[in-house]
Design an enzyme around this catalytic site. Structure first.
Site, PDB file in Angstrom:
ATOM      1  N   PRO A  99      75.837  27.261 -16.645  1.00 15.83           N
ATOM      2  CG  PRO A  99      73.985  28.588 -16.397  1.00 15.83           C
ATOM      3  CD  PRO A  99      74.669  27.847 -17.105  1.00 15.83           C
ATOM      4  CD  GLU A 126      65.386  28.477 -21.623  1.00 15.03           C
ATOM      5  OE1 GLU A 126      65.828  28.404 -20.371  1.00 15.03           O
ATOM      6  OE2 GLU A 126      65.203  29.448 -22.341  1.00 15.03           O
ATOM      7  NE  ARG A 164      95.857  38.214 -17.149  1.00 20.56           N
ATOM      8  CZ  ARG A 164      96.404  39.328 -17.307  1.00 20.56           C
ATOM      9  NH1 ARG A 164      96.199  39.899 -18.256  1.00 20.56           N
ATOM     10  NH2 ARG A 164      97.338  39.880 -16.365  1.00 20.56           N
ATOM     11  CG  ASP A 179      97.602  39.291 -12.786  1.00 21.56           C
ATOM     12  OD1 ASP A 179      97.869  40.544 -12.687  1.00 21.56           O
ATOM     13  OD2 ASP A 179      97.402  38.669 -13.985  1.00 21.56           O
TER      14      ASP A 179
HETATM   15  C1  4F9 Z   1      77.659  29.919 -18.822  1.00 15.63           C
HETATM   16  C2  4F9 Z   1      76.639  31.066 -17.262  1.00 15.63           C
HETATM   17  C3  4F9 Z   1      78.770  29.994 -18.062  1.00 15.63           C
HETATM   18  C4  4F9 Z   1      77.448  30.942 -16.360  1.00 15.63           C
HETATM   19  C5  4F9 Z   1      75.307  29.906 -20.625  1.00 15.63           C
HETATM   20  C6  4F9 Z   1      73.498  30.846 -20.236  1.00 15.63           C
HETATM   21  C7  4F9 Z   1      76.679  30.613 -18.429  1.00 15.63           C
HETATM   22  C8  4F9 Z   1      75.400  30.641 -19.419  1.00 15.63           C
HETATM   23  N1  4F9 Z   1      78.892  30.444 -16.497  1.00 15.63           N
HETATM   24  N2  4F9 Z   1      74.251  31.121 -19.038  1.00 15.63           N
HETATM   25  N3  4F9 Z   1      74.298  30.391 -21.140  1.00 15.63           N
END
Ligand code: 4F9
Length: 253
Positions: A99, A126, A164, A179
């Protein structure tokens, strides 16, 4: 293209054995290698996680199994070349899904197809020891502002969207070009037979056979939908004079 995935749950990636990604793997447009850091642990319990320094909840993935897994990938014979190329940062990249990363966009997927080899690191718990990110990761990507149980689904989304775009992966290349997001615009609405269903008709123009008019209508619908649903997409897009005129008219209507 060769993709090496580093994951504690490699079985999850069997989802990619279907549809367009499945065919790309079969046709060797895409080679998917699955690597489990647990195979690179050195203790009897095969420990891949540990508690965070400084305290707090949750566990982290340890540096050593991940690093040894990564080293093994770059030592593998078939991609020994990739190792060399990676040192010169030419044709291989290490990507971490989290994230905290840059928000993944269609333009990133396009850019990523330019590398011959990718390593995708999927975190569980985590996350991973920051030093591995600092030392080994070239790019960190997020697929959206939410937390998942691990990076696997995010990695699969990246692989799917990228596959793709590999030449020959999608039967009709036109359908990729048309697309949503390809041109940074949302897709126009689509209809198939019958021409009327439950009292709802297909827009007249699509039955007209006039392809210039049809293209015009579709272009206009793309712009209208983007304006209504995702105006942010228009902010960083270079619109043509014609598109600006259509938008001005749509805003008046
Ligand atoms: C990875 C969330 C990529 C959003 C990895 C927990 C993640 C993520 N984008 N959330 N581990």
């Amino acid at each position: 293209m060769i993709i090496d995935v580093i994951s504690l749950m490699p079985e999850m990636f069997s989802a990619l054995n279907y549809g367009i990604t499945g065919r790309a793997i079969q046709n060797q447009l895409l080679t998917l290698n699955l690597n489990n850091p647990r195979d690179f642990t050195r203790d009897k319990h095969r420990t891949v996680d540990d508690t965070p320094y400084g305290g707090g909840p949750g566990m982290l993935m340890k540096y050593q199994p991940l690093k040894d897994c990564l080293d093994d990938i770059y030592n593998h014979k078939s991609i020994a070349q990739a190792k060399e190329e990676r040192t010169s940062r030419n044709n291989s990249k290490v990507i971490y899904l989290s994230p905290q990363g840059k928000r993944l966009q269609q333009s990133d997927l396009k850019k990523l197809t330019g590398w011959e080899h990718l390593v995708l690191i999927c975190g569980r718990y985590e996350g991973i020891d920051e030093r591995l990110i600092q030392q080994e990761v070239d790019e960190e990507y997020s697929i959206g502002d939410y937390v998942l149980s691990g990076g696997e689904l995010a990695a699969m989304i990246l692989i799917d969207g990228m596959t793709r775009l590999l030449p020959g992966a999608v039967g009709d290349n036109e359908s990729v070009v048309n697309d949503s997001f390809y041109d940074n615009l949302l897709d126009y609405p689509h209809y198939t037979r019958p021409a009327e269903v439950d009292g709802h008709k297909v827009p007249e123009v699509l039955l007209s056979g006039n392809h210039e008019k049809i293209n015009q209508w579709r272009q206009e619908q793309s712009l209208l939908r983007t304006l209504q649903r995702r105006p942010d997409l228009l902010d960083d897009k270079n619109l043509s004079h014609e598109q600006l005129e259509i938008i001005a008219r749509l805003k008046n209507e």
